[in-house]
Design an enzyme around this catalytic site. Structure first.
Site, short mmCIF file in Angstrom:
data_model
loop_
_atom_site.label_atom_id
_atom_site.label_comp_id
_atom_site.label_asym_id
_atom_site.label_seq_id
_atom_site.Cartn_x
_atom_site.Cartn_y
_atom_site.Cartn_z
N LYS A 11 0.82 -1.49 0.17
CA LYS A 11 0.10 -0.19 0.29
C LYS A 11 1.40 1.35 0.07
O LYS A 11 0.46 2.08 -0.09
CB LYS A 11 -0.90 0.19 1.10
CG LYS A 11 -1.77 -1.20 1.23
CD LYS A 11 -2.91 -0.31 2.60
CE LYS A 11 -2.50 -1.71 3.51
NZ LYS A 11 -3.26 -1.99 4.84
N ASP A 48 7.44 2.96 -2.37
CA ASP A 48 7.40 4.10 -1.38
C ASP A 48 9.03 3.95 -0.91
O ASP A 48 10.23 4.96 -0.98
CB ASP A 48 6.47 4.28 -0.23
CG ASP A 48 6.56 3.02 0.40
OD1 ASP A 48 7.14 1.75 -0.42
OD2 ASP A 48 6.15 2.86 1.39
N ASP A 57 14.57 -0.97 0.54
CA ASP A 57 15.05 -1.43 2.02
C ASP A 57 15.85 -2.37 1.60
O ASP A 57 16.81 -2.45 1.12
CB ASP A 57 14.25 -2.14 3.19
CG ASP A 57 14.70 -1.75 4.47
OD1 ASP A 57 16.03 -1.74 4.88
OD2 ASP A 57 13.96 -2.17 5.50
N PHE A 97 14.52 4.26 10.61
CA PHE A 97 12.62 3.60 10.66
C PHE A 97 12.26 4.87 9.92
O PHE A 97 11.92 5.78 11.11
CB PHE A 97 12.24 2.87 11.66
CG PHE A 97 11.39 2.53 11.02
CD1 PHE A 97 11.53 0.86 11.10
CD2 PHE A 97 9.96 2.58 11.08
CE1 PHE A 97 10.22 -0.16 10.98
CE2 PHE A 97 9.00 1.80 10.35
CZ PHE A 97 9.40 0.71 10.46
N LEU A 98 11.29 4.87 9.07
CA LEU A 98 11.08 6.18 8.43
C LEU A 98 9.47 5.64 8.20
O LEU A 98 8.84 4.71 8.11
CB LEU A 98 11.31 6.20 6.82
CG LEU A 98 12.75 6.90 6.60
CD1 LEU A 98 13.34 6.74 5.65
CD2 LEU A 98 13.21 8.14 7.48
N ARG A 150 0.75 6.59 7.87
CA ARG A 150 1.22 6.55 6.70
C ARG A 150 0.56 7.82 6.38
O ARG A 150 0.55 7.53 5.26
CB ARG A 150 0.48 5.53 6.39
CG ARG A 150 0.39 4.51 5.25
CD ARG A 150 -0.12 3.37 4.69
NE ARG A 150 -0.31 1.85 5.00
CZ ARG A 150 0.36 1.71 4.56
NH1 ARG A 150 1.51 1.73 3.81
NH2 ARG A 150 1.10 -0.40 5.34
C1 PRP Z 1 7.07 -1.86 2.62
C2 PRP Z 1 7.75 -0.95 1.21
C3 PRP Z 1 8.60 -2.15 0.34
C4 PRP Z 1 8.79 -2.94 1.26
C5 PRP Z 1 9.71 -2.41 0.92
O1 PRP Z 1 6.06 -2.37 2.36
O2 PRP Z 1 6.26 -0.46 1.19
O3 PRP Z 1 7.25 -2.45 -0.50
O4 PRP Z 1 8.33 -2.67 2.46
O5 PRP Z 1 11.58 -2.89 1.56
P1 PRP Z 1 12.01 -5.20 0.65
O6 PRP Z 1 12.85 -3.67 0.01
O7 PRP Z 1 12.99 -5.03 2.10
O8 PRP Z 1 11.88 -5.78 0.37
P2 PRP Z 1 4.70 -3.59 3.47
O9 PRP Z 1 5.31 -4.70 3.02
O10 PRP Z 1 5.43 -2.72 4.87
O11 PRP Z 1 3.97 -2.73 2.68
P3 PRP Z 1 3.39 -2.01 3.10
O12 PRP Z 1 3.58 -1.21 1.81
O13 PRP Z 1 1.85 -2.03 3.24
O14 PRP Z 1 3.12 -1.06 3.85
#
Ligand code: PRP
Length: 174
Positions: free
Chosen positions: A41, A97, A100, A149-150, A162
């Site tokens: 999301k 977004d 990581d 942590f952002l 969010r």
């Molecule tokens: C978060 C973020 C990225 C992903 C990055 O998503 O939005 O999609 O983690 O992490 P990575 O590079 O370690 O794979 P999350 O799974 O928390 O879902 P969200 O977007 O719904 O918050």
């Protein structure tokens, strides 16, 4: 653990950077119809603001993956919502977004390439290097951050924060 949030990137700075990215993206895709694919999301805010800055014919789609934590083996990502448009023969720009570990983006990029997209490029709001496991080429990046942590502008902490219009870093309260 208690956290306080400190402002890292104000909304005007985000807006300005998105305009710059949009100019560069228009330059690359001029004369083409571009499919923007947001990863749900977190990418929603970035995707909608970016899309509205682009003077190009755009189609939007979304994809969602579930990740099972950094302690597990690569491949611990699964698709929970696929794209609905056909990307075959089309230029695609993934909008995310944050990168990581890189697991999510590399999974999504490979998936879209396997569907026969003409090209699959990547546009991220935040490139955070601290925990990178998978090398991934990032074609457009708004901000590079070493660590932390952002939250805000799509980024959440247990679903909180969010919808904040700017980006904050969480600091532990002593
Ligand atoms: C978060 C973020 C990225 C992903 C990055 O998503 O939005 O999609 O983690 O992490 P990575 O590079 O370690 O794979 P999350 O799974 O928390 O879902 P969200 O977007 O719904 O918050």
């Amino acid at each position: 653990m208690d956290y306080k949030k400190e402002l890292l990137i104000p909304r005007e700075v985000i807006a300005e950077r998105i305009k710059e990215l949009a100019e560069a993206i228009e330059e690359e895709y001029r004369g083409k119809e571009l499919i923007l694919i947001g990863i749900l999301k977190g990418a929603v805010f970035f995707l909608t603001d970016l899309a509205r800055e682009l003077s190009l014919p755009i189609k939007l789609d979304f994809i969602r993956v579930a990740s099972y934590g950094s302690g597990m083996e690569p491949g611990s990502i699964s698709l929970t919502k696929d794209v609905e448009l056909s990307v075959e023969g089309k230029p695609v720009l993934i909008v995310e977004d944050i990168v990581d570990t890189g697991q999510t983006l590399s999974y999504v990029k490979e998936l879209l390439e396997s569907k026969g997209a003409e090209s699959v490029k990547v546009c991220v709001l935040i490139d955070k290097k601290e925990r990178r496991e998978k090398q991934i080429n990032i074609d457009y990046c708004a901000f590079r951050v070493e660590k932390g942590f952002l939250v805000g502008y799509g980024l959440d902490y247990n679903e909180e924060g969010r919808c904040l219009p700017e980006i904050y870093v969480l600091k532990e309260c002593k």
